[in-house]
Design an enzyme around this catalytic site. Structure first.
Site, short mmCIF file in Angstrom:
data_model
loop_
_atom_site.label_atom_id
_atom_site.label_comp_id
_atom_site.label_asym_id
_atom_site.label_seq_id
_atom_site.Cartn_x
_atom_site.Cartn_y
_atom_site.Cartn_z
CE LYS A 26 -1.94 3.96 33.57
NZ LYS A 26 -2.38 3.48 34.90
NE ARG A 84 2.35 -0.89 33.27
CZ ARG A 84 1.09 -0.66 32.93
NH1 ARG A 84 0.76 -0.30 31.72
NH2 ARG A 84 0.15 -0.79 33.84
NE ARG A 101 -10.26 -1.31 36.38
CZ ARG A 101 -8.99 -1.07 36.05
NH1 ARG A 101 -8.68 -0.01 35.36
NH2 ARG A 101 -8.04 -1.89 36.44
NE ARG A 118 -7.90 -4.56 33.87
CZ ARG A 118 -7.09 -3.51 33.71
NH1 ARG A 118 -7.52 -2.44 33.08
NH2 ARG A 118 -5.86 -3.54 34.16
NE ARG A 126 -2.81 -4.13 37.64
CZ ARG A 126 -4.06 -3.74 37.50
NH1 ARG A 126 -5.03 -4.37 38.13
NH2 ARG A 126 -4.35 -2.71 36.74
#
Ligand code: AP5
Length: 213
Positions: A13, A87, A126, A159, A170
Site C-alpha cells: 500500500k 481499517r 523491508r 520497523r 497484525r
C-alpha cells in the site's frame, strides 16, 4: 479521484501510494502519521506506541480524528489516496460521513491481494526511512547504497512491528477487523482487486488502468 488502498500488512500500500503521490494525489498514511507522533513524543504517540508494537489497532476515535483533520487540508480538495485507513467498519462509516459533509465520496477502493507467506518474507526484508518514509526491500528493491535512503541519505531502519511474531498478530487483526471492509465496499460497487504479487511496476500499471487517465 478519491482512493483507498486496502490490503494486509506488507501488501504494498505504502509503495503504491507514494507512486500515486508522485502524480499529485496526496498520500494519507495513518501508519506514517502515528509513527511521526511516536518520534515526536506527543500524547497521540504515547497512546499509539504500545498498541502498534503489540500488532494491535489504535482506537478508532484517535485515527478518525486525524484523518478528518487531514481531509480538510486544501491539497485534498482534488483527490487523495488513503493508505492504511479505514481499517474497521466504524472507521469506514466515519469516513463516509466526513466526506459527505463536504460533498465528496470515495471513488475507488483498490484491494491489493497478497497471501500471508509472501507477507512474512516481505516484512523480514523491508527497510524504511524514518525521515521521509521511503520504503525499500533488501532483495526486491534495495537502496543504491546499502542501509541508506536514496532520497535523503538518512540511515534506514527495520520497523519494530516487522518482527515475525508481531507480523502474525497484525495479520490476525487484518483478518478479523479489516478484511470485512472488502465486502462493505463490494456492496457499494467500488471494490477492485489487484494482484499484489506482481512486480511493483505491474501493480502500479494495474492501478492506473483502474483509475483512468
Ligand atoms: P501501517 O503503517 O499502515 O502498516 P500496515 O497496514 O500493516 O502496512 P505496512 O506499512 O506494513 O505495509 P504496506 O502495505 O504499506 O507495504 P509496503 O509498501 O511498505 O500501520 C502500522 C500500525 O499502525 C498498525 O499495525 C496499527 O497499529 C496502526 N494503525 C495504522 N493505521 C491505523 C488505523 N487506520 N486504525 C487503527 N490502527 C492503525 O511494502 C512492504 C515491503 O514489500 C517493502 O519492503 C516493499 O519494498 C515490498 N514490496 C512492495 N510491493 C512489492 C511487490 N509488488 N513485490 C515485491 N515486493 C514488494
Amino acid at each position: 479521484m478519491n482512493l483507498i488502498l486496502l490490503g494486509p500488512p506488507g501488501a504494498g500500500k505504502g509503495t503504491q501510494a507514494k507512486r500515486l503521490a508522485g502524480m499529485g494525489l496526496p498520500q494519507i498514511s495513518t501508519g506514517d502519521i502515528l509513527r511521526a507522533a511516536i518520534r515526536e513524543g506527543t500524547e497521540l504517540g504515547k497512546k499509539a506506541k504500545p498498541l502498534m508494537e503489540a500488532g494491535q489497532l489504535v482506537p478508532d476515535d484517535l485515527v478518525v480524528g486525524i484523518v478528518e483533520h487531514r481531509l480538510r487540508a486544501p491539497d485534498c480538495s482534488r483527490g487523495f489516496v488513503l493508505d492504511g485507513f479505514p481499517r474497521t467498519i466504524p472507521q469506514a462509516d466515519a469516513l463516509s460521513v466526513a466526506l459527505a459533509s463536504s460533498g465528496r465520496k470515495i471513488d475507488r477502493v483498490i484491494s491489493l491481494e497478497v497471501p500471508d507467506q509472501e507477507i512474512v518474507d516481505r516484512m523480514a526484508g523491508r527497510r524504511s526511512c524514518p525521515s521521509d518514509g521511503s520504503v525499500f526491500h533488501v532483495l526486491q528493491s534495495p537502496p543504491k547504497k546499502e542501509g541508506v535512503c536514496d532520497v535523503c541519505g538518512t540511515p534506514l531502519i527495520q520497523r519494530s512491528d516487522d518482527e515475525p511474531q508481531t507480523v502474525q498478530k497484525r495479520l490476525t487483526a487484518y483478518g478479523q477487523q479489516t478484511a470485512p471492509l472488502k465486502e462493505y465496499y463490494e456492496k457499494e460497487g467500488i471494490l477492485y482487486r489487484v494482484n499484489g504479487l506482481a512486480s511493483t511496476d505491474q501493480v502500479f500499471a494495474d492501478i492506473l488502468k483502474l483509475i483512468g487517465p
